[in-house]
Design a protein around this motif. Structure first.
Motif, PDB file in Angstrom:
ATOM      1  N   ASP A  69       0.797  -1.380   0.087  1.00  0.00           N
ATOM      2  CA  ASP A  69      -0.015  -0.293  -0.241  1.00  0.00           C
ATOM      3  C   ASP A  69       0.821   1.126   0.049  1.00  0.00           C
ATOM      4  OD1 ASP A  69      -2.789   1.582  -0.179  1.00  0.00           O
ATOM      5  OD2 ASP A  69      -1.995   1.826   2.086  1.00  0.00           O
ATOM      6  N   ASP A  90      -8.599   5.365  -9.017  1.00  0.00           N
ATOM      7  CA  ASP A  90      -9.367   4.046  -7.778  1.00  0.00           C
ATOM      8  C   ASP A  90     -10.157   3.365  -8.382  1.00  0.00           C
ATOM      9  OD1 ASP A  90      -9.245   6.507  -6.995  1.00  0.00           O
ATOM     10  OD2 ASP A  90     -10.745   7.920  -7.498  1.00  0.00           O
ATOM     11  N   THR A  91     -10.006   2.768  -9.776  1.00  0.00           N
ATOM     12  CA  THR A  91     -10.767   1.588 -10.512  1.00  0.00           C
ATOM     13  C   THR A  91      -9.329   0.730 -10.462  1.00  0.00           C
ATOM     14  OG1 THR A  91     -11.957   2.980 -11.900  1.00  0.00           O
ATOM     15  CG2 THR A  91     -11.505   0.296 -12.501  1.00  0.00           C
ATOM     16  N   ASP A  93      -7.557   0.208  -7.394  1.00  0.00           N
ATOM     17  CA  ASP A  93      -6.709  -0.290  -5.913  1.00  0.00           C
ATOM     18  C   ASP A  93      -8.644  -0.925  -5.655  1.00  0.00           C
ATOM     19  OD1 ASP A  93      -5.093   1.775  -5.776  1.00  0.00           O
ATOM     20  OD2 ASP A  93      -5.836   3.499  -5.337  1.00  0.00           O
ATOM     21  N   LEU A  94      -9.742  -0.473  -6.704  1.00  0.00           N
ATOM     22  CA  LEU A  94     -11.104  -1.653  -6.156  1.00  0.00           C
ATOM     23  C   LEU A  94     -11.034  -2.877  -6.410  1.00  0.00           C
ATOM     24  CD1 LEU A  94     -13.916  -1.267  -4.738  1.00  0.00           C
ATOM     25  CD2 LEU A  94     -14.756  -0.605  -7.176  1.00  0.00           C
ATOM     26  N   ARG A  95     -10.071  -3.587  -7.578  1.00  0.00           N
ATOM     27  CA  ARG A  95      -9.786  -4.127  -8.384  1.00  0.00           C
ATOM     28  C   ARG A  95      -8.862  -4.998  -7.145  1.00  0.00           C
ATOM     29  NH1 ARG A  95      -8.195  -4.634 -14.279  1.00  0.00           N
ATOM     30  NH2 ARG A  95      -8.002  -6.781 -13.526  1.00  0.00           N
ATOM     31  N   LEU A  97      -8.498  -4.371  -4.044  1.00  0.00           N
ATOM     32  CA  LEU A  97      -9.691  -4.866  -2.658  1.00  0.00           C
ATOM     33  C   LEU A  97     -10.652  -6.102  -2.748  1.00  0.00           C
ATOM     34  CD1 LEU A  97     -10.329  -3.803  -0.290  1.00  0.00           C
ATOM     35  CD2 LEU A  97     -12.169  -2.503  -0.760  1.00  0.00           C
ATOM     36  N   ARG A  98     -11.294  -5.844  -4.362  1.00  0.00           N
ATOM     37  CA  ARG A  98     -11.996  -6.999  -4.515  1.00  0.00           C
ATOM     38  C   ARG A  98     -10.992  -7.799  -4.673  1.00  0.00           C
ATOM     39  NH1 ARG A  98     -15.698  -4.576  -8.827  1.00  0.00           N
ATOM     40  NH2 ARG A  98     -17.358  -3.049  -7.809  1.00  0.00           N
ATOM     41  N   LYS A  99     -10.828  -8.297  -4.696  1.00  0.00           N
ATOM     42  CA  LYS A  99      -9.729  -9.621  -4.833  1.00  0.00           C
ATOM     43  C   LYS A  99      -9.115 -10.113  -3.512  1.00  0.00           C
ATOM     44  CE  LYS A  99      -6.947 -10.798  -8.294  1.00  0.00           C
ATOM     45  NZ  LYS A  99      -5.593 -10.769  -9.295  1.00  0.00           N
ATOM     46  N   GLU A 101     -10.984 -10.139  -1.423  1.00  0.00           N
ATOM     47  CA  GLU A 101     -12.412  -9.709   0.193  1.00  0.00           C
ATOM     48  C   GLU A 101     -12.806 -11.250   0.373  1.00  0.00           C
ATOM     49  OE1 GLU A 101     -14.874  -7.158  -0.931  1.00  0.00           O
ATOM     50  OE2 GLU A 101     -14.023  -5.834  -0.285  1.00  0.00           O
TER      51      GLU A 101
END
Length: 101
Positions: A69, A90-91, A93-95, A97-99, A101
């Protein structure tokens, strides 16, 4: 309808992939942001959806996701996207984060 790249654009893309060691998956560290590597390509270009640009985006995500990070934050601060690419990090970082979870 086919999209044909002019010879100069094609050569530029081939050189970029050669610098990355196409197929070897040994990515440079740090990688150039897509808008820096392909500075003459608009974000809306088909090159990002097929071919060399699509591959570059996949490799960039692989490299970026592999950073901790702190390194991602430093990279974003040092490589702000142009307006056309706003929201790019942002896109990603969201990908990431989803990986996780």
């Amino acid at each position: 309808m086919s999209t044909q790249l002019d010879s100069e654009t094609r050569l530029s893309l081939e050189r970029a992939l050669d610098r990355l060691g196409a197929g070897k998956r040994r990515l440079p560290d740090p990688m150039l942001a897509p808008w820096q590597e392909f500075h003459d390509m608009k974000k809306t270009s088909m090159v990002w959806r097929m071919g060399s640009g699509e591959i570059y985006l996949q490799w960039f995500f692989e490299w970026y996701a592999g950073q901790d990070d702190q390194k991602r934050q430093a990279y974003k601060a040092g490589n702000p996207p142009p307006e056309e690419w706003s929201g790019f990090f942002d896109t990603l970082d969201l990908r990431i984060l989803r990986k996780t979870e």
